[in-house]
Design an enzyme around this catalytic site. Sequence first.
Site, short mmCIF file in Angstrom:
data_model
loop_
_atom_site.label_atom_id
_atom_site.label_comp_id
_atom_site.label_asym_id
_atom_site.label_seq_id
_atom_site.Cartn_x
_atom_site.Cartn_y
_atom_site.Cartn_z
N TYR A 97 -4.92 -18.74 -3.45
CA TYR A 97 -5.20 -17.02 -3.53
C TYR A 97 -6.93 -17.58 -3.08
CZ TYR A 97 -7.79 -12.80 -3.80
OH TYR A 97 -8.30 -11.42 -3.45
N ALA B 61 -6.59 -6.15 3.94
CA ALA B 61 -5.03 -6.93 3.87
C ALA B 61 -5.02 -7.59 4.02
CB ALA B 61 -4.52 -6.51 5.55
N GLY C 27 0.65 -1.14 -0.01
CA GLY C 27 0.45 -0.18 -0.35
C GLY C 27 0.77 1.19 -0.32
#
Length: 324
Positions: free
Chosen positions: A141, A74, A36
């Site tokens: 993922y 996150a 980020g």
Amino acid sequence: MRVLVTGGAGYIGSVICARLTARGHDVVVYDDLSRGHAEAVAAGVTLVRGDVRDADLLRETLTDARCEAVVHMAALAEVAESVAEPERYRSVNVDGTAAVIAAAGAAGAARLVFSSTAAVYGAPGRTPIDERDPLAPENPYGETKLAGERLLEQARSRGVLASTALRFFNACGADGVHGEDHDPESHLVPLALRAARDGTAIRVFGTDYPTPDGTCVRDYVHVADLADAHIAALETLPGVQGSFNLGTGHGDSVRAVLDTVESVTGLSLSRETAPRRAGDPPVLVAGNRRAQLELGWRPRRSLKDAVADAWVWMCRHPEGYAAG
Ligand SMILES: NC(=O)c1ccc[n+]([C@@H]2O[C@H](COP(=O)([O-])OP(=O)(O)OC[C@H]3O[C@@H](n4cnc5c(N)ncnc54)[C@H](O)[C@@H]3O)[C@@H](O)[C@H]2O)c1
């Protein structure tokens, strides 16, 4: 409401923070800035730099800020990287979610909204996808996000945390101040805009899919609409809980996205045909009726709006956040 946003310095998280703040909520961002940008955190919003697996620092942050709710964004979110480094993905995405749940429980933050993904469905058997369709992720993922949803279900059944999991389809667009700046970038809209701007080629992976123009079809949802869904989910907890698809219910092919990029920018794209990528289903489109009925959420922006907003942001930030 006082809300902790993990991953709030990231692409989608920064837009959520801006819209939560505009609606009068107090926001604290918790992010390790591995992916980020501190510049993406709105003025007036506190940024705590920390790892999402650090349950002690999370608990302290939640307690000090007297947070009532968490938006847990996150994560590591690159499919190809997850195939190369599955253990790292399990650690950040699954252990991180367990740490967030533990810290929220210990600090008395009783509501949580979780960023899940369409990747939990794998290659769906029908379109549009319904939340009750089989969950069969085809990469680490997607597996880690499904594991995160399971942890939330367990906490929900123990009565310790009310939660909603939002399964995003393809996020795109910008909000004027916040935009997409990933390194490396893997998402079609910013890649195509950059290729149009720089006069470089854009690759189209597969032109022989069983779709109307032979290219993959995806559901592109504007990041501001995603942000509004998070606010709706927070504000309807604990009455409404569970998992929801977040998409427009409408699919656009890769070719249609590239045509939209050309029409928005007035620039022509050099298109290069490449072979199919392993594991890319032909069509991924969200059935969003459940989110409409239960969260009262409806996407309001089109693909063209998203491409136009992303283009404005890219013109204002040619180097992304790095240039300030
Ligand atoms: N972008 C999409 O199209 C899309 C689609 C489906 C789901 N999602 C999910 O939405 C969320 C946000 O996606 P994004 O595109 O904004 O990604 P992003 O990479 O821009 O944001 C993720 C943020 O999490 C932070 N982060 C990563 N690991 C961390 C850690 N160990 N500790 C603390 N912070 C950490 C990063 O620094 C970054 O700011 C992710 O959970 C992703 O899985 C995104």
